[in-house]
Design an enzyme around this catalytic site. Sequence first.
Site, PDB file in Angstrom:
ATOM      1  N   SER A   1     -32.406 -13.155  -4.732  1.00 31.38           N
ATOM      2  CA  SER A   1     -32.494 -12.691  -3.345  1.00 31.38           C
ATOM      3  C   SER A   1     -33.573 -11.646  -3.095  1.00 31.38           C
ATOM      4  O   SER A   1     -33.852 -11.316  -1.949  1.00 31.38           O
ATOM      5  CB  SER A   1     -31.133 -12.144  -2.885  1.00 31.38           C
ATOM      6  OG  SER A   1     -30.782 -10.980  -3.608  1.00 31.38           O
TER       7      SER A   1
ATOM      8  N   LYS B   1     -25.850  -5.929   2.748  1.00 29.87           N
ATOM      9  CA  LYS B   1     -27.188  -5.427   2.452  1.00 29.87           C
ATOM     10  C   LYS B   1     -27.752  -4.612   3.614  1.00 29.87           C
ATOM     11  O   LYS B   1     -28.512  -3.658   3.403  1.00 29.87           O
ATOM     12  CB  LYS B   1     -28.116  -6.595   2.097  1.00 29.87           C
ATOM     13  CG  LYS B   1     -27.723  -7.244   0.773  1.00 29.87           C
ATOM     14  CD  LYS B   1     -28.690  -8.315   0.318  1.00 29.87           C
ATOM     15  CE  LYS B   1     -28.281  -8.826  -1.056  1.00 29.87           C
ATOM     16  NZ  LYS B   1     -29.225  -9.808  -1.618  1.00 29.87           N
TER      17      LYS B   1
END
Length: 343
Positions: free
Chosen positions: A237, A282
């Site tokens: 990611s 996040k």
Amino acid sequence: MKKKRNKAYLKALAVGVALAILGTFIQLPYYVTKPGMATELAPIIDVENGFKDEGEFMLTTIRMGQANIFSYGLAKLQKYHEILPINHVRRDNESDEEYTIRQLFYMEDSQESAITVAYQHANKPVTVKNHGIYIMGIVEGMPAEKELKAGDRIFEVDGKPIEEHTEFMEYVAGKKENEVIKISVERNGEEKTVSVPLSPFPNNPDKIGIGIELITDIEVVTDPKIEIDTKKIGGPSAGLMFTLEIYNQLTEKDLTHGLRIAGTGTINIDGQVGPIGGIGQKIIAANNSDVDIFFAPNENGAADSDYRQALETAKDIKSDMKIVPVDTFEDALHYLENLDKNK
């Protein structure tokens, strides 16, 4: 009477301690994820004689672990803690070691794509070489289980050098059940050759093989040289943010403009940005680190894209971060190159 009360208290305390220990060590068939942190990339990525940033590019992470009674209960009460069934994280019969190896391979593959994209856009020399194939996982009950391990690098089959996983698959496809092939592997710096028979797959008896999942081992050769030290960070990611940091070190103009810039998203060899998991967590990690700009995968404008979810989370936690949608590395690059106009 006082002694009896003390005994009862001590007994209750002992029971409580025992339950606490059991609650901690008994693992449930779930994983719990929660916001992690934002980490500066400049200390992790070093391009030889590269240019320095005034601001920071940052990767964002989530924290994840297998649930026990307490972490499961706490996650039920926390809005941005998520509970995932174990089969949503690990594959069937995948061990902890195999899962970790798979995530580290994904990270390595992400780095290689990021390096290639960044160097190409910066007009710097970059070449890709194949060095055999890595075993990502072993199918339970298949012949490979006795001789091979996740993490082994295969470099020869029956004395024939192997550079890509498709070569191996084509070679095995020409064999018959019970035929034996000799596989030469590198494991922990040592080389060995093992003999493995072919057999039908338990869930697909018409298919013959030895029961391994493969990925091509790629080496990216660059000029100038680059070193990336991610230690035990796994997963793909951070691909987009790796690419931005590498490109910024390769070029004189500082894309950070002195700001703290984070984001997430996979990157492929063509520079396309893909979605990831845990986007809301996040966003919280980035907000807690005073990030100014956050890049989120746009998924070509899908209604449930990571970008849309990022916007919702930022609004919910009242963050003033600028959330920017991207489908490609060039989208992020264009935004930063024109940042003064975008303000």
